[in-house]
Each structure stands twice: as structure tokens, then as C-alpha cells.
Design an enzyme around this catalytic site. Structure first.
Site, PDB file in Angstrom:
ATOM      1  N   THR A  82       0.868  -1.181   0.000  1.00  0.00           N
ATOM      2  CA  THR A  82       0.000   0.000   0.000  1.00  0.00           C
ATOM      3  C   THR A  82       0.903   1.229   0.000  1.00  0.00           C
ATOM      4  OG1 THR A  82      -1.673  -1.160   1.283  1.00  0.00           O
ATOM      5  CG2 THR A  82      -1.824   1.239   1.216  1.00  0.00           C
ATOM      6  N   LYS A 104      -7.843   1.645  -3.060  1.00  0.00           N
ATOM      7  CA  LYS A 104      -7.513   1.183  -1.705  1.00  0.00           C
ATOM      8  C   LYS A 104      -7.675   2.320  -0.683  1.00  0.00           C
ATOM      9  CE  LYS A 104      -5.106  -0.965   1.621  1.00  0.00           C
ATOM     10  NZ  LYS A 104      -5.499  -2.152   2.320  1.00  0.00           N
ATOM     11  N   LYS A 114      -1.716   4.939   8.628  1.00  0.00           N
ATOM     12  CA  LYS A 114      -0.896   5.049   7.412  1.00  0.00           C
ATOM     13  C   LYS A 114      -1.781   5.280   6.180  1.00  0.00           C
ATOM     14  CE  LYS A 114       1.535   2.232   4.100  1.00  0.00           C
ATOM     15  NZ  LYS A 114       2.007   0.920   3.674  1.00  0.00           N
TER      16      LYS A 114
HETATM   17  P1  NAD Z   1       5.743  -6.340   7.314  1.00  0.00           P
HETATM   18  O1  NAD Z   1       6.516  -5.266   7.989  1.00  0.00           O
HETATM   19  O2  NAD Z   1       5.310  -7.535   8.087  1.00  0.00           O
HETATM   20  O3  NAD Z   1       6.574  -6.884   6.036  1.00  0.00           O
HETATM   21  C1  NAD Z   1       7.358  -6.074   5.217  1.00  0.00           C
HETATM   22  C2  NAD Z   1       8.654  -6.838   4.963  1.00  0.00           C
HETATM   23  O4  NAD Z   1       9.441  -6.117   4.002  1.00  0.00           O
HETATM   24  C3  NAD Z   1       9.521  -6.977   6.224  1.00  0.00           C
HETATM   25  O5  NAD Z   1       9.725  -8.368   6.477  1.00  0.00           O
HETATM   26  C4  NAD Z   1      10.817  -6.244   5.868  1.00  0.00           C
HETATM   27  O6  NAD Z   1      11.976  -6.860   6.416  1.00  0.00           O
HETATM   28  C5  NAD Z   1      10.809  -6.333   4.356  1.00  0.00           C
HETATM   29  N1  NAD Z   1      11.620  -5.331   3.656  1.00  0.00           N
HETATM   30  C6  NAD Z   1      11.653  -3.989   3.846  1.00  0.00           C
HETATM   31  N2  NAD Z   1      12.486  -3.414   2.940  1.00  0.00           N
HETATM   32  C7  NAD Z   1      12.967  -4.418   2.171  1.00  0.00           C
HETATM   33  C8  NAD Z   1      13.856  -4.481   1.056  1.00  0.00           C
HETATM   34  N3  NAD Z   1      14.426  -3.378   0.544  1.00  0.00           N
HETATM   35  N4  NAD Z   1      14.141  -5.687   0.511  1.00  0.00           N
HETATM   36  C9  NAD Z   1      13.571  -6.817   1.010  1.00  0.00           C
HETATM   37  N5  NAD Z   1      12.726  -6.831   2.061  1.00  0.00           N
HETATM   38  C10 NAD Z   1      12.424  -5.648   2.629  1.00  0.00           C
HETATM   39  O7  NAD Z   1       4.490  -5.613   6.638  1.00  0.00           O
HETATM   40  P2  NAD Z   1       3.139  -6.301   6.101  1.00  0.00           P
HETATM   41  O8  NAD Z   1       2.131  -6.313   7.185  1.00  0.00           O
HETATM   42  O9  NAD Z   1       3.491  -7.547   5.390  1.00  0.00           O
HETATM   43  O10 NAD Z   1       2.640  -5.179   5.052  1.00  0.00           O
HETATM   44  C11 NAD Z   1       3.215  -5.055   3.751  1.00  0.00           C
HETATM   45  C12 NAD Z   1       2.385  -4.061   2.962  1.00  0.00           C
HETATM   46  O11 NAD Z   1       1.031  -4.535   2.896  1.00  0.00           O
HETATM   47  C13 NAD Z   1       2.328  -2.652   3.567  1.00  0.00           C
HETATM   48  O12 NAD Z   1       2.390  -1.710   2.524  1.00  0.00           O
HETATM   49  C14 NAD Z   1       0.976  -2.631   4.270  1.00  0.00           C
HETATM   50  O13 NAD Z   1       0.440  -1.307   4.364  1.00  0.00           O
HETATM   51  C15 NAD Z   1       0.147  -3.506   3.337  1.00  0.00           C
HETATM   52  N6  NAD Z   1      -1.008  -4.153   3.974  1.00  0.00           N
HETATM   53  C16 NAD Z   1      -0.875  -4.777   5.179  1.00  0.00           C
HETATM   54  C17 NAD Z   1      -1.998  -5.379   5.763  1.00  0.00           C
HETATM   55  C18 NAD Z   1      -1.895  -6.076   7.098  1.00  0.00           C
HETATM   56  O14 NAD Z   1      -2.951  -6.383   7.688  1.00  0.00           O
HETATM   57  N7  NAD Z   1      -0.706  -6.378   7.612  1.00  0.00           N
HETATM   58  C19 NAD Z   1      -3.248  -5.334   5.114  1.00  0.00           C
HETATM   59  C20 NAD Z   1      -3.328  -4.721   3.860  1.00  0.00           C
HETATM   60  C21 NAD Z   1      -2.207  -4.122   3.302  1.00  0.00           C
END
Ligand code: NAD
Length: 294
Positions: free
Chosen positions: A93, A168, A243
Site C-alpha cells: 500500500t 484502496k 498510514k
Molecule cells: P511487514 O513489515 O510484516 O513486512 C514487510 C517486509 O518487508 C519486512 O519483512 C521487511 O523486512 C521487508 N523489507 C523492507 N524493505 C525491504 C527491502 N528493501 N528488501 C527486502 N525486504 C524488505 O508488513 P506487512 O504487514 O506484510 O505489510 C506489507 C504491505 O502490505 C504494507 O504496505 C501494508 O500497508 C500492506 N497491507 C498490510 C496489511 C496487514 O494487515 N498487515 C493489510 C493490507 C495491506
């Protein structure tokens, strides 16, 4: 058709999404900065590479699931080793403007790009029941759709690049504002001597009906599955709502639109997250709304 997929970002969402692509028979090579995410992914049959560049080498599809636009743009600058014409699918997102810049970056290195943010949270990622909102050219959407269907239940083509992110943040602005409206109604009703059950029984069958009330009710009792019944354990965390509403407020600012309720909601969730609510379900915002002004 089996595809070679490079998957960058194997966190709470990306990990189970990549695992579902493996279950669907694709060859998935992944990378995450965090060692524990890499280990979990390896346990689900994902071939773990030692860098993002290696994970996408020769890939026909590159999927990113990263925290913010800054991470996505940073990653896209380094992902030139994917196959020519590879389809880049960003499921994170991020701001609509960043999604368009990311798509341009992918195109200048000979690739194609779609934005495909999700709703449904971690349970949806695990159960392959996510909803994908997609910004893409028609031909690219046709190619992305079966792939996204392996990770979700609903895939909606919203328009050209950036349209998935636009859908979204607009949806989540409705959700964030309506949760506050429902919460204020319960707080006011309580002060007028109305029981939670009575207000729920009326509003859930009347014009006040909405998802925030009937599926994620912010008071314990009327909807047994709502986070309010388990001390507001998320669910959809208040930090993520803050966010998404921040992204909506930024987009409204750029468009010169007031979106007064959306911006006020963004501020309330941001304050709540910065205090001690970040990890709680966003419906816990109700606990901040009962402070009297009289
Ligand atoms: P998260 O923090 O669990 O996962 C993100 C991952 O990206 C982490 O493991 C981090 O180490 C990795 N990362 C960061 N920079 C990196 C790079 N340069 N190279 C490789 N890995 C890297 O977050 P999440 O909950 O999985 O959310 C991910 C996205 O999905 C976000 O944009 C969030 O807004 C969106 N989202 C999350 C949810 C939810 O309920 N968690 C729901 C809808 C949308």
C-alpha cells in the site's frame, strides 16, 4: 502455467502470499532483509536468495510486498535483472503518485508494471482470500489476474497505473471514518442510557448499517467475532489505518480537496497510534472518544 516468480518482502503479508503461489505450482524465489522472514519462507517451499537482485534474476514476474513507497521505489531501482518484459506487480500500500513513479521506473528498464494493493489482512493472505485492487493496462491485467487469483478471492481492475492504490485509500477512508461514526454513536447512546445491544439491534437493521458496525463492532457483545471481544487484538492495526488515511489525506491535499472527515480521522488514528494504540485493532479508537467536553 508455471511461472518463475521473484518475490521481495516476505513479512506478515508477503510470506503467506508467496507460500500460496508455491502451492499453486509456481517456482518462487524470494528475498527479505529480515533473517526470520527468510527462514519462515524457506519452510514454505520458497527458494530464498541472498539479495533482491538475485531473487529476480531471470524472473518472468516480480512481486513486491513492502512497507512504504520509499521501500518500493528503492527496490525497483535495483531490480533490473528480471527477464525482459517481466511483469512487475507491487502489492504494497503506497501513495498513488509513488505507484505511478514505480511503474515508470519499471518501464524504463524494459519491464511492465501493475499496482495491486490488497485488503483482507494477514488472515486473508494466509487463506488466499484477499481482494486485489489493480491499476494496469488491459493486457497486463489479463496476465496478472490468474496469478493474483492464486492469492485471493476477488481481483478488480480499477483502471490505469495508480488506480489500484486510489481504490484502496478511498475504501479505507470510508472504513476509517465510518468506524469513528459508529464509535461516536455508541458513546453518545451510552451517555443517553441506551444499551449497546439496543443500539446495535436498531442500527444494524436500519440506515446506520455498515461493515464497521455489523462485522467489526467497536463494543464487546453484539458481534462475537469482533476484536472488541478480545481486548481489541488486531484485526486491522490502528497503525496501518493511520498510514492509509495519511496517504488519503496526502492525495486529497494534492487534488486540492478538503475531505474534512477523512483528514480529521487521519489525525485521530495517528494520535492514537502514537500514544499506545499502534498495535491494537483500529476499532479501539472508541476508547479515546468517550472523554467528555462538558
Ligand atoms: P511487514 O513489515 O510484516 O513486512 C514487510 C517486509 O518487508 C519486512 O519483512 C521487511 O523486512 C521487508 N523489507 C523492507 N524493505 C525491504 C527491502 N528493501 N528488501 C527486502 N525486504 C524488505 O508488513 P506487512 O504487514 O506484510 O505489510 C506489507 C504491505 O502490505 C504494507 O504496505 C501494508 O500497508 C500492506 N497491507 C498490510 C496489511 C496487514 O494487515 N498487515 C493489510 C493490507 C495491506
Amino acid at each position: 502455467m508455471t511461472l518463475d516468480i521473484g518475490f521481495i518482502g516476505l513479512g506478515n503479508m508477503g510470506g503467506p502470499m508467496a507460500a500460496n503461489l508455491v502451492k499453486a505450482g509456481h517456482r518462487v524465489t524470494g528475498y527479505d532483509l529480515a533473517a526470520d522472514a527468510r527462514e519462515r519462507a524457506a519452510g514454505h517451499g520458497i527458494a530464498v536468495a541472498e539479495s533482491a537482485e538475485r531473487a529476480v534474476a531471470g524472473a518472468e514476474v516480480v512481486i513486491t510486498m513492502l512497507p512504504t513507497g520509499r521501500h518500493v521505489l528503492g527496490a525497483y531501482e535495483g531490480l533490473t535483472a528480471a527477464a525482459r518484459e517481466a511483469l512487475f506487480v507491487d502489492c504494497s500500500t503506497i501513495a498513488v503518485g509513488d505507484a505511478r513513479i514505480a511503474a515508470d521506473l519499471a518501464r524504463t528498464t524494459g519491464h511492465r508494471a501493475v499496482d495491486a494493493p490488497v485488503s483482507g489482512g494477514v488472515p486473508g493472505a494466509e487463506a488466499a482470500s484477499l481482494t486485489f485492487m489493480v491499476g494496469a493496462e488491459d493486457a497486463d491485467f489479463g496476465e496478472a489476474e490468474p496469478l493474483l487469483a492464486a492469492m485471493g478471492r476477488r481481483v478488480v481492475h480499477c483502471g490505469a497505473s495508480g488506480s489500484g492504490q486510489a481504490a484502496k485509500i478511498c475504501n479505507n477512508m470510508i472504513l476509517g471514518v465510518s468506524m469513528i461514526a459508529v464509535s461516536e454513536a455508541f458513546v453518545l447512546g451510552e451517555s443517553l442510557g441506551l444499551s449497546h445491544e439496543a443500539l446495535f439491534d436498531v442500527a444494524s437493521a436500519a440506515s446506520g448499517q455498515c461493515w464497521a458496525l455489523t462485522s467489526n463492532c467497536p463494543v464487546p457483545g453484539p458481534v462475537p467475532t469482533s476484536p472488541a471481544n478480545r481486548d481489541y487484538a488486531a484485526g486491522f492495526a490502528a497503525a496501518l489505518m493511520a498510514k492509509d488515511l495519511g496517504l488519503a489525506a496526502g492525495a486529497a491535499e494534492s487534488a486540492g480537496l478538503p475531505t474534512e472527515l477523512g483528514r480529521r480521522a487521519a489525525q485521530l488514528y495517528a494520535d492514537f497510534a502514537a500514544a499506545d494504540g499502534a498495535g491494537l485493532d483500529f476499532s479501539a479508537i472508541i476508547t479515546t472518544l468517550g472523554k467528555g467536553t462538558a
